[in-house]
Design a protein around this motif. Structure first.
Motif, PDB file in Angstrom:
ATOM      1  N   PRO A 731      18.547  63.413  37.034  1.00  0.00           N
ATOM      2  CA  PRO A 731      18.834  61.859  36.198  1.00  0.00           C
ATOM      3  C   PRO A 731      18.642  60.205  36.229  1.00  0.00           C
ATOM      4  O   PRO A 731      18.250  60.733  37.789  1.00  0.00           O
ATOM      5  N   ASN A 732      18.214  59.896  35.915  1.00  0.00           N
ATOM      6  CA  ASN A 732      17.097  58.300  36.115  1.00  0.00           C
ATOM      7  C   ASN A 732      18.331  57.789  36.212  1.00  0.00           C
ATOM      8  O   ASN A 732      18.214  57.225  35.321  1.00  0.00           O
ATOM      9  N   LEU A 733      18.609  56.355  37.218  1.00  0.00           N
ATOM     10  CA  LEU A 733      19.698  55.933  37.064  1.00  0.00           C
ATOM     11  C   LEU A 733      18.683  54.240  36.250  1.00  0.00           C
ATOM     12  O   LEU A 733      19.429  53.267  35.935  1.00  0.00           O
ATOM     13  N   GLY A 734      17.240  54.250  36.294  1.00  0.00           N
ATOM     14  CA  GLY A 734      16.477  52.991  35.534  1.00  0.00           C
ATOM     15  C   GLY A 734      16.500  53.563  33.879  1.00  0.00           C
ATOM     16  O   GLY A 734      16.635  52.539  33.572  1.00  0.00           O
ATOM     17  N   GLU A 735      16.546  54.607  33.903  1.00  0.00           N
ATOM     18  CA  GLU A 735      16.905  54.820  32.182  1.00  0.00           C
ATOM     19  C   GLU A 735      18.291  54.201  31.503  1.00  0.00           C
ATOM     20  O   GLU A 735      18.194  54.037  30.626  1.00  0.00           O
ATOM     21  N   MET A 736      19.045  54.623  32.622  1.00  0.00           N
ATOM     22  CA  MET A 736      20.134  54.320  32.037  1.00  0.00           C
ATOM     23  C   MET A 736      20.485  52.480  32.003  1.00  0.00           C
ATOM     24  O   MET A 736      21.218  52.599  30.981  1.00  0.00           O
ATOM     25  N   VAL A 737      20.031  51.460  33.151  1.00  0.00           N
ATOM     26  CA  VAL A 737      19.898  50.664  33.619  1.00  0.00           C
ATOM     27  C   VAL A 737      18.996  50.516  31.586  1.00  0.00           C
ATOM     28  O   VAL A 737      19.593  49.299  31.164  1.00  0.00           O
ATOM     29  N   ASP A 738      18.246  50.469  31.517  1.00  0.00           N
ATOM     30  CA  ASP A 738      17.331  49.805  30.330  1.00  0.00           C
ATOM     31  C   ASP A 738      17.925  51.046  29.141  1.00  0.00           C
ATOM     32  O   ASP A 738      17.729  49.842  27.831  1.00  0.00           O
ATOM     33  N   GLY A 739      18.786  51.763  29.112  1.00  0.00           N
ATOM     34  CA  GLY A 739      19.765  51.730  27.418  1.00  0.00           C
ATOM     35  C   GLY A 739      20.949  50.974  27.959  1.00  0.00           C
ATOM     36  O   GLY A 739      20.448  50.885  26.847  1.00  0.00           O
ATOM     37  N   SER A 740      21.364  50.874  28.959  1.00  0.00           N
ATOM     38  CA  SER A 740      23.171  49.662  28.550  1.00  0.00           C
ATOM     39  C   SER A 740      21.503  48.629  28.096  1.00  0.00           C
ATOM     40  O   SER A 740      21.973  47.567  27.233  1.00  0.00           O
ATOM     41  N   LEU A 741      20.974  48.269  28.542  1.00  0.00           N
ATOM     42  CA  LEU A 741      20.091  46.677  28.112  1.00  0.00           C
ATOM     43  C   LEU A 741      19.685  46.070  27.022  1.00  0.00           C
ATOM     44  O   LEU A 741      19.724  45.428  26.456  1.00  0.00           O
ATOM     45  N   ALA A 742      19.457  47.994  26.320  1.00  0.00           N
ATOM     46  CA  ALA A 742      18.682  47.363  25.038  1.00  0.00           C
ATOM     47  C   ALA A 742      20.240  47.626  24.217  1.00  0.00           C
ATOM     48  O   ALA A 742      20.334  47.014  22.707  1.00  0.00           O
ATOM     49  N   PHE A 743      21.055  48.336  24.902  1.00  0.00           N
ATOM     50  CA  PHE A 743      22.371  48.373  23.635  1.00  0.00           C
ATOM     51  C   PHE A 743      22.712  46.802  23.580  1.00  0.00           C
ATOM     52  O   PHE A 743      23.210  46.321  22.640  1.00  0.00           O
ATOM     53  N   ALA A 744      23.034  46.047  24.953  1.00  0.00           N
ATOM     54  CA  ALA A 744      23.280  44.772  25.041  1.00  0.00           C
ATOM     55  C   ALA A 744      22.605  43.781  24.186  1.00  0.00           C
ATOM     56  O   ALA A 744      22.906  43.287  23.574  1.00  0.00           O
ATOM     57  N   HIS A 745      21.028  44.075  23.929  1.00  0.00           N
ATOM     58  CA  HIS A 745      20.905  43.055  23.035  1.00  0.00           C
ATOM     59  C   HIS A 745      20.362  43.573  21.312  1.00  0.00           C
ATOM     60  O   HIS A 745      20.410  42.468  21.002  1.00  0.00           O
ATOM     61  N   TYR A 746      20.357  44.605  21.294  1.00  0.00           N
ATOM     62  CA  TYR A 746      21.232  44.833  20.208  1.00  0.00           C
ATOM     63  C   TYR A 746      22.517  44.823  19.908  1.00  0.00           C
ATOM     64  O   TYR A 746      22.680  43.996  18.654  1.00  0.00           O
ATOM     65  N   CYS A 747      23.464  44.183  20.429  1.00  0.00           N
ATOM     66  CA  CYS A 747      24.768  43.296  19.824  1.00  0.00           C
ATOM     67  C   CYS A 747      25.079  41.984  19.551  1.00  0.00           C
ATOM     68  O   CYS A 747      24.922  41.595  19.177  1.00  0.00           O
ATOM     69  N   LEU A 748      23.736  41.693  20.863  1.00  0.00           N
ATOM     70  CA  LEU A 748      23.390  40.486  20.705  1.00  0.00           C
ATOM     71  C   LEU A 748      22.958  39.434  19.761  1.00  0.00           C
ATOM     72  O   LEU A 748      22.678  39.090  18.643  1.00  0.00           O
ATOM     73  N   THR A 749      21.616  40.188  19.602  1.00  0.00           N
ATOM     74  CA  THR A 749      20.961  40.014  17.938  1.00  0.00           C
ATOM     75  C   THR A 749      21.890  39.867  16.532  1.00  0.00           C
ATOM     76  O   THR A 749      20.655  39.865  15.484  1.00  0.00           O
ATOM     77  N   GLY A 750      22.811  41.183  16.792  1.00  0.00           N
ATOM     78  CA  GLY A 750      23.388  41.275  15.518  1.00  0.00           C
ATOM     79  C   GLY A 750      24.201  40.178  15.154  1.00  0.00           C
ATOM     80  O   GLY A 750      24.633  39.964  14.337  1.00  0.00           O
ATOM     81  N   ASN A 751      24.762  39.300  15.590  1.00  0.00           N
ATOM     82  CA  ASN A 751      25.515  37.728  15.555  1.00  0.00           C
ATOM     83  C   ASN A 751      24.394  36.381  15.047  1.00  0.00           C
ATOM     84  O   ASN A 751      23.802  36.265  16.478  1.00  0.00           O
ATOM     85  N   GLU A 752      24.296  36.389  13.796  1.00  0.00           N
ATOM     86  CA  GLU A 752      24.225  35.734  13.461  1.00  0.00           C
ATOM     87  C   GLU A 752      24.294  34.887  14.366  1.00  0.00           C
ATOM     88  O   GLU A 752      23.142  33.342  13.793  1.00  0.00           O
ATOM     89  N   PHE A 753      25.315  33.583  15.269  1.00  0.00           N
ATOM     90  CA  PHE A 753      25.293  32.744  15.198  1.00  0.00           C
ATOM     91  C   PHE A 753      24.561  32.446  16.925  1.00  0.00           C
ATOM     92  O   PHE A 753      24.348  31.792  17.142  1.00  0.00           O
ATOM     93  N   LEU A 754      24.829  33.756  18.133  1.00  0.00           N
ATOM     94  CA  LEU A 754      24.034  33.964  18.657  1.00  0.00           C
ATOM     95  C   LEU A 754      22.105  33.818  18.382  1.00  0.00           C
ATOM     96  O   LEU A 754      21.691  32.998  19.308  1.00  0.00           O
ATOM     97  N   ARG A 755      21.880  34.211  17.054  1.00  0.00           N
ATOM     98  CA  ARG A 755      20.399  33.836  16.893  1.00  0.00           C
ATOM     99  C   ARG A 755      20.441  32.677  16.689  1.00  0.00           C
ATOM    100  O   ARG A 755      19.016  32.493  17.095  1.00  0.00           O
ATOM    101  N   LEU A 756      21.091  31.935  15.729  1.00  0.00           N
ATOM    102  CA  LEU A 756      20.744  30.348  15.769  1.00  0.00           C
ATOM    103  C   LEU A 756      20.397  29.647  16.737  1.00  0.00           C
ATOM    104  O   LEU A 756      19.818  28.603  17.043  1.00  0.00           O
ATOM    105  N   CYS A 757      21.598  29.941  17.929  1.00  0.00           N
ATOM    106  CA  CYS A 757      21.474  28.951  19.159  1.00  0.00           C
ATOM    107  C   CYS A 757      20.439  29.582  20.061  1.00  0.00           C
ATOM    108  O   CYS A 757      20.009  28.433  20.703  1.00  0.00           O
TER     109      CYS A 757
END
Length: 789
Positions: A731-757
């Motif tokens: 098990p690689n904790l680094g891959e788990m961190v990268d996966g969680s960061l990718a999921f957070a980026h997906y959620c943030l870029t899905g919000n139109e208001f945050l994209r415009l900001c």
């Protein structure tokens, strides 16, 4: 009339009687032929059956004669016959009787045309008291009749189990050997040596060795202690710590301090010549190996995590697929439009892999803003033809790669192209093998879609632009650069397996290596060859002085150029410079030069390979915002002098004798005078190859690890050679961190208001209707439906 009718009546019956007789005769003849044929067939079947039964009798006789072996005993001369042979002897008369009964001419069929065969004789021969016995008694009787016993069949009521005759013979033989040892004149040592060297003993030994394998020696692995666990936790948490401001160097020092003490203790406790840790170049590798050794000793197997995509992709055509995704396309003459085009051509020219180049498609309104000379395209096919013709004119061979388009929009404020929608969906899943992201940070700032590393087996990012240097020149540039730096770290970490930086001028990104993977247009090398040939003939090839070529924006080096010329105006008295370029800051640049009364002639931008530029001897490039200036490489390829700043972006060119670098404004003047008063040296074959796209492609394959992946080669290091390998199921904790960061980026870029900001172009999360019409895509409302009550 009355006399004719009786005559006709008499003739008709006579004719019918003759016809009936002929039909009866024909049928009788057919029946006789059928009977004769049937008799012949039955006789043939009877003869064949007799031959089969005769062969069966002979086979049984042969079996009885050959199987009537004897198992001699040492103490008795009697010969015993196994029970199976007695059984076959009893069965043989029944088989002969069966043959005679059913092959005789008096053979009778049963009722209703069925063949009735009486098998009671066989049943009585096998089990005479079959009907009187129960099921369990029946099986016991069968086993008694088939068991090997000393006297043939075992008698009923015998409760003990008799030994199998070969075993009994072996026991008797052992007793004989013991008796011989007592009576023989040979010494016991000689007898034992003869038995030891006998063929029988050797065969027994070889059989036992093949059956019984010696258990492998197992070494006890010391368990993990607290410092090792803390060191491994810090090691795996380095991506998260990096986001918090704790650099990789600091975390590596913490890991080294925690693990080194435990390592020394283990080495001192082990016997001399033994070690659980293989010498390595880094503490991190040794720690990973230590963890892997403990996991292997416990038999642990990691099945994957929440963020892991373990999908395996097969390549049915036997060739790998390389997809190159870039942020610009021709006719926009920028580095991210030209260099990926050459890379695709030279990768496809090796014929080892299929190549797809994915470029942005701009609608007509955006094309008018970006492409020069009011050049626009009404369809993707038209732009693709333009790109192929431009490329093939310069490389000299037919291109064999696919060009695809993804929807995008042009940002006036950022002066760059931003993807619209999920770019990954425009690469089919069957071709999703290896991805090359030209400018990975730019492509993924607002990427809202599938993770690149989930869809592709290997993702390589190539950093072209020093965005931090450009942003620092804007209003509140320091604050913007701080956020952009961490966003670039974020997106390149989660979307790339490997990152290549063209020079050290870019920010230090995760998983990155510095290497120039760009080459020079072959056309410039040909120009350099022609100039060198003309010089050998004594012709004057450089009739002009110095020039500068680049897009006319302040960040491309015009600010540094005007400052240097204005500061040393007296020292460079009589020095004239021609500047070629178009851009948004053209009016301001020209006004500043005119106000300072500089000897700079501004002309419209043109291709660097234009004939009008061949006569210039010195190319000046004072820019410190470039990552790796393509124009500098082109000028060196044409055999010119290049005067450039002593900057990380020019590190690759320092090995060329015609490259003159300066560290101060005063040294800039010295280099200018040196270049204007001397002649450049011709390129050697090694220097010429170093600038070519063939060499750049080889460097790219090597530093991106694609040479190993494309050729399916796995290089073994010292740990593999010693039989200890790093566990891939760990098990690689680094891959788990990268996966969680990718999921957070997906959620943030899905919000139109945050994209415009954050500065995104409105409506770029999904493509629009105009894109769907131009590229023949599904309508936006079908591709991304909105669900409401």
């Amino acid at each position: 009339m009355i006399n004719i009718k009786p005559a006709e009546a008499r003739t008709a019956p006579g004719t019918g009687t003759a016809s009936s007789a002929s039909i009866v005769s024909f049928i009788s003849k057919g029946l006789r032929e059928m009977r004769t044929s049937a008799d012949a067939d039955i006789e043939l079947l009877r003869n064949r059956a007799n031959s089969i039964f005769k062969l069966a009798d002979q086979g049984v006789e042969h079996f009885i004669n050959s199987a009537s072996f004897t198992v001699p005993t040492v103490t008795a001369s009697a010969v015993t016959t196994p029970a199976e042979i007695e059984f076959v002897k009893k069965l043989r008369p029944k088989i002969s009787e069966f043959r005679r009964a059913y092959s005789s001419p008096d053979f009778k069929w049963g009722t209703k045309g069925k063949l009735r065969i009486d098998l009671s004789a066989f049943r009585n021969a096998i089990a005479p008291d079959f009907e009187e016995e129960s099921e369990s008694e029946r099986w016991r009787t069968w086993r008694r009749r088939l068991r090997f016993t000393e006297g043939g069949e075992k008698e009923e009521g015998h409760s003990g189990e008799s030994s199998w005759e070969p075993i009994k013979a072996l026991q008797t033989r052992c007793k004989e050997i013991e008796a011989e040892l007592k009576t023989t004149s040979s010494s016991p040592a000689e007898i034992l040596e003869g038995i030891k060297n006998s063929e029988f003993v050797e065969k027994v030994k070889s059989s036992l060795k093949s059956i019984c394998k010696e258990p492998e020696e197992t070494k006890e692995v010391p368990p993990l202690d607290v410092p090792e666990l803390l060191a491994y936790l810090v090691r795996q948490s380095s991506p998260f710590l990096d986001q918090l401001g704790i650099t990789r160097g600091i975390s590596d020092k913490i890991v080294e301090n925690l693990f080194s003490k435990r390592k020394n203790q283990m080495l001192q406790s082990l016997p001399e010549g033994e070690s659980l840790i293989v010498a390595s170049d880094s503490i991190s590798d040794e720690l990973d190996l230590r963890i892997a050794t403990v996991l292997q000793s416990t038999g642990h197997s990691y099945e994957g995590g929440f963020w892991t995509d373990s999908t395996k992709r097969n390549h049915s055509d036997g060739k790998r697929h390389v997809s190159i995704i870039t942020t610009a396309s021709l006719p926009w003459m920028t580095g991210t439009a030209v260099n990926p085009l050459f890379r695709a051509a030279y990768l496809a020219n090796t014929a080892k892999q299929n190549v797809t180049l994915l470029v942005p498609w701009l609608c007509k309104s955006d094309q008018e803003l970006v492409y020069p000379n009011n050049l626009t395209f009404s369809s993707a096919e038209e732009q693709e033809n333009y790109m192929r013709n431009w490329l093939e004119e310069r490389i000299g061979f037919k291109t064999d790669f696919k060009i695809s388009f993804y929807p995008a929009k042009f940002s006036k404020s950022r002066r760059s192209i931003i993807p619209a929608g999920d770019t990954t969906q425009f690469i089919p899943s069957k071709d999703a093998d290896i991805a090359i992201l030209e400018e990975p940070e730019h492509l993924n700032w607002y990427h809202h879609g599938k993770r690149w590393t989930d869809k592709f087996n290997h993702v390589v990012g190539i950093v072209h632009t020093n965005y931090l240097e450009y942003i620092k020149r804007e209003k509140n540039g320091a604050l913007q650069a701080f956020f952009v730096k961490h966003i670039n770290n974020w997106v390149t970490r989660v979307y790339c397996h490997k990152v290549l930086r063209l020079s050290a001028a870019t920010q230090d990104l995760p998983k990155s290596t510095i290497c120039n993977v760009h080459g020079v247009n072959p056309k410039f090398l040909k120009i350099g060859d022609k100039i060198a040939a003309d010089r050998e003939r004594g012709e004057q090839v450089f009739s002009k002085g110095a020039y500068f070529l680049g897009k006319m924006v302040w960040a491309k080096g015009y600010r540094e150029l005007i400052d240097l010329l204005s500061k040393h105006k007296k020292d460079l008295d009589g020095f004239n410079l021609d500047a070629f370029g178009n851009g948004e800051d053209a009016h301001e640049v020209q006004s500043a030069a005119k106000r300072l009364n500089l000897n700079v002639n501004f002309m419209k931008g043109r291709d660097h390979a234009d004939d009008s530029l061949h006569g210039y001897k010195v190319f000046i490039n004072p820019s410190v915002s470039d990552v790796l200036c393509t124009a500098t490489a082109e000028a060196l390829a044409m055999g010119k002098f290049v005067v450039c700043a002593d900057h990380p972006s020019n590190e690759f060119f320092r090995t060329f004798p015609n490259c003159l670098t300066y560290k101060s404004p005063e040294e800039f003047v010295v280099k200018i005078k040196e270049a204007m008063s001397s002649e450049p040296q011709p390129l050697t074959p090694e220097q010429r190859y170093k600038l070519s796209w063939e060499a750049a492609t080889q460097r790219f394959l090597e530093f991106s690890d694609l040479d190993k992946i494309l050729n399916n080669e796995m290089l073994l290091d010292r740990r593999n050679q010693k039989g200890i390998v790093k566990s891939t199921s760990m098990p690689n904790l680094g891959e788990m961190v990268d996966g969680s960061l990718a999921f957070a980026h997906y959620c943030l870029t899905g919000n139109e208001f945050l994209r415009l900001c954050t500065g995104a172009i409105p409506g770029t999360r999904d493509y629009n209707k105009e894109h769907s019409n131009d590229l023949h895509l599904l309508p936006p409302e079908v591709e991304n439906p909105v669900y409401t009550w």
